[in-house]
Design a protein around this motif. Structure first.
Motif, short mmCIF file in Angstrom:
data_model
loop_
_atom_site.label_atom_id
_atom_site.label_comp_id
_atom_site.label_asym_id
_atom_site.label_seq_id
_atom_site.Cartn_x
_atom_site.Cartn_y
_atom_site.Cartn_z
N ARG A 110 4.74 7.70 7.67
CA ARG A 110 6.02 8.44 7.19
C ARG A 110 7.23 7.40 7.69
NH1 ARG A 110 7.30 12.35 4.46
NH2 ARG A 110 5.14 13.47 4.39
N LEU A 111 7.96 6.88 6.85
CA LEU A 111 9.00 6.29 6.99
C LEU A 111 10.29 7.31 7.08
CD1 LEU A 111 10.32 3.65 8.08
CD2 LEU A 111 10.42 3.19 5.33
N PHE A 112 11.03 7.16 8.18
CA PHE A 112 12.33 7.69 8.11
C PHE A 112 13.48 6.61 8.04
CE2 PHE A 112 10.75 12.04 8.77
CZ PHE A 112 9.51 11.96 9.38
N VAL A 113 14.53 6.85 7.24
CA VAL A 113 15.58 5.85 7.20
C VAL A 113 16.60 6.62 7.83
CG1 VAL A 113 16.88 4.16 6.11
CG2 VAL A 113 14.40 4.48 5.57
N LYS A 114 17.33 6.10 8.75
CA LYS A 114 18.40 6.94 9.47
C LYS A 114 19.94 6.04 8.87
CE LYS A 114 17.19 5.65 13.12
NZ LYS A 114 17.17 5.55 14.79
N SER A 158 12.86 6.65 2.48
CA SER A 158 12.35 7.75 3.18
C SER A 158 11.12 8.02 2.50
CB SER A 158 13.03 8.83 3.77
OG SER A 158 14.17 8.12 4.63
N ALA A 159 9.98 8.12 3.21
CA ALA A 159 8.88 8.78 2.11
C ALA A 159 7.48 8.25 3.08
CB ALA A 159 8.66 8.08 1.05
N MET A 160 6.47 8.79 2.63
CA MET A 160 5.10 8.35 3.05
C MET A 160 4.69 7.08 2.45
SD MET A 160 3.01 10.12 5.21
CE MET A 160 1.48 10.32 5.79
N TYR A 161 3.97 6.17 3.14
CA TYR A 161 3.40 4.90 2.46
C TYR A 161 2.02 4.84 2.91
CZ TYR A 161 8.14 3.67 1.54
OH TYR A 161 9.64 3.66 1.22
N VAL A 167 11.72 -3.39 8.04
CA VAL A 167 10.83 -2.56 8.60
C VAL A 167 9.27 -3.10 8.17
CG1 VAL A 167 10.88 -0.50 6.94
CG2 VAL A 167 10.05 -0.12 9.23
N THR A 168 8.56 -3.11 9.18
CA THR A 168 7.01 -3.41 8.85
C THR A 168 6.14 -2.23 9.17
OG1 THR A 168 7.46 -5.69 9.35
CG2 THR A 168 5.37 -5.12 9.44
N LEU A 169 5.52 -2.12 7.92
CA LEU A 169 4.38 -0.82 8.21
C LEU A 169 3.11 -1.52 8.20
CD1 LEU A 169 5.74 1.49 5.60
CD2 LEU A 169 6.38 1.33 7.98
N ASP A 170 2.32 -1.24 9.30
CA ASP A 170 0.86 -1.93 9.74
C ASP A 170 -0.14 -1.28 8.82
OD1 ASP A 170 1.77 -2.33 12.94
OD2 ASP A 170 2.42 -3.44 11.47
N CYS A 171 -1.12 -2.34 8.44
CA CYS A 171 -2.30 -1.96 7.69
C CYS A 171 -3.52 -2.96 7.80
CB CYS A 171 -1.97 -1.70 6.27
SG CYS A 171 -3.62 -1.58 5.26
N GLY A 185 4.18 7.64 12.13
CA GLY A 185 5.81 7.68 11.82
C GLY A 185 6.52 6.56 12.26
N MET A 186 7.29 6.23 11.62
CA MET A 186 8.48 5.12 11.75
C MET A 186 9.92 5.51 11.79
SD MET A 186 6.92 2.21 12.80
CE MET A 186 7.85 0.72 12.18
N PHE A 187 10.78 4.96 12.39
CA PHE A 187 11.98 5.08 12.27
C PHE A 187 12.92 3.65 12.08
CE2 PHE A 187 13.28 9.40 12.78
CZ PHE A 187 12.13 10.07 13.52
N VAL A 188 13.90 3.70 10.93
CA VAL A 188 14.41 2.49 10.85
C VAL A 188 15.83 2.79 10.38
CG1 VAL A 188 13.82 2.17 8.33
CG2 VAL A 188 14.20 0.38 9.45
N GLN A 189 16.66 1.91 10.86
CA GLN A 189 18.31 2.08 10.38
C GLN A 189 18.34 1.45 9.14
OE1 GLN A 189 19.93 3.46 12.83
NE2 GLN A 189 21.72 3.72 11.45
#
Lengths: 114, 117
Positions: A109-113, A87-90, A19-23, A10-14
């Motif tokens: 899972r990315l959550f955008v605040k 905000s979604a699953m990536y 935001v960077t999602l790792d793979c 899970g990741m949170f971003v304002q």
């Protein structure tokens, strides 16, 4: 064996920030494709971006860019100017060119605040 | 372009009945179609790969007689869950390959949520 690893459950971003999602991936095949998909709560899988193993430049599609580091076998997704709708699953995925299967990572899972 | 439809989007059925799910590529001819199953908060699990006019290739552990796949044309594949039981309840999602700029890219249908009572 081919493998895709996403280490961030899970990741949170304002909102409005990047935001960077790792793979990271593993394959012995020299020819392969890397993908990112977005899965919102509705369940559909939305194709975001593609990177071929022989592509010289990093792929970009609007606010999405793929930071492809071949030597490190990483294919991170960068989302610029995050929006609430992000905000979604990536899922990160890989296919070996000419092969029939695409393998998927566990997802982030990315959550955008706001 | 590269749109895949899936029908129905959700279905509730009684235990012991069969359910058919359709997957169509609307604006391209799909050389290969795939069927996945997804449990809550998990990644996609490939069930089978199908090519038009030939038998589907099932992944290890997937019962061929339970999950019947027919790929009748380059735009249509169907998955039939035979004699469904509550443990078959899941989110089923299909994808098709052959459209778009990159031939390896899979385009997904919106998924079918199956609930077996």
């Amino acid at each position: 064996a081919q493998k895709i690893t996403q280490t961030q459950p899970g990741m949170f971003v304002q909102e409005k920030e990047a935001v960077t999602l790792d793979c990271t991936y593993d394959t012995s095949d020299p020819s392969y494709g890397l993908f990112w998909y977005k899965q919102p709560s509705s369940g559909e899988m939305i194709f975001l971006i593609y990177q071929g193993s022989y592509d010289q430049q990093n792929a970009t599609e609007g606010r999405y860019s793929l930071n492809f580091q071949k030597a490190r076998k990483s294919a991170n997704l960068v989302i610029s100017a995050s929006q609430l709708g992000d905000s979604a699953m990536y899922f990160c995925a890989m296919s070996v060119t000419g092969g029939f299967k695409t393998i998927f990572g566990a997802g982030t899972r990315l959550f955008v605040k706001a | 372009g590269a749109v895949v439809s899936q029908h129905p989007s959700w279905v509730i059925c009684k235990s012991g009945t069969s359910v058919k799910i359709e997957c169509r590529s609307l604006d391209f001819q799909a050389t290969t179609m795939f069927w996945y199953r997804q449990f809550p908060k998990q990644s996609l699990m490939l069930m089978a790969t199908s090519n038009e006019g030939s038998k589907a290739t099932y992944e290890q552990g997937v019962e061929k007689d339970k999950f019947l796949i027919n790929h009748a044309s380059l735009t249509l594949s169907t998955l039939t869950v035979t004699s469904a039981h509550p443990e078959d309840s899941s989110f089923y999602i299909c994808s098709a390959r052959g459209g778009g700029l990159h031939t390896d890219t899979q385009y997904f249908g919106p998924g079918t949520r199956l609930t077996v009572l």
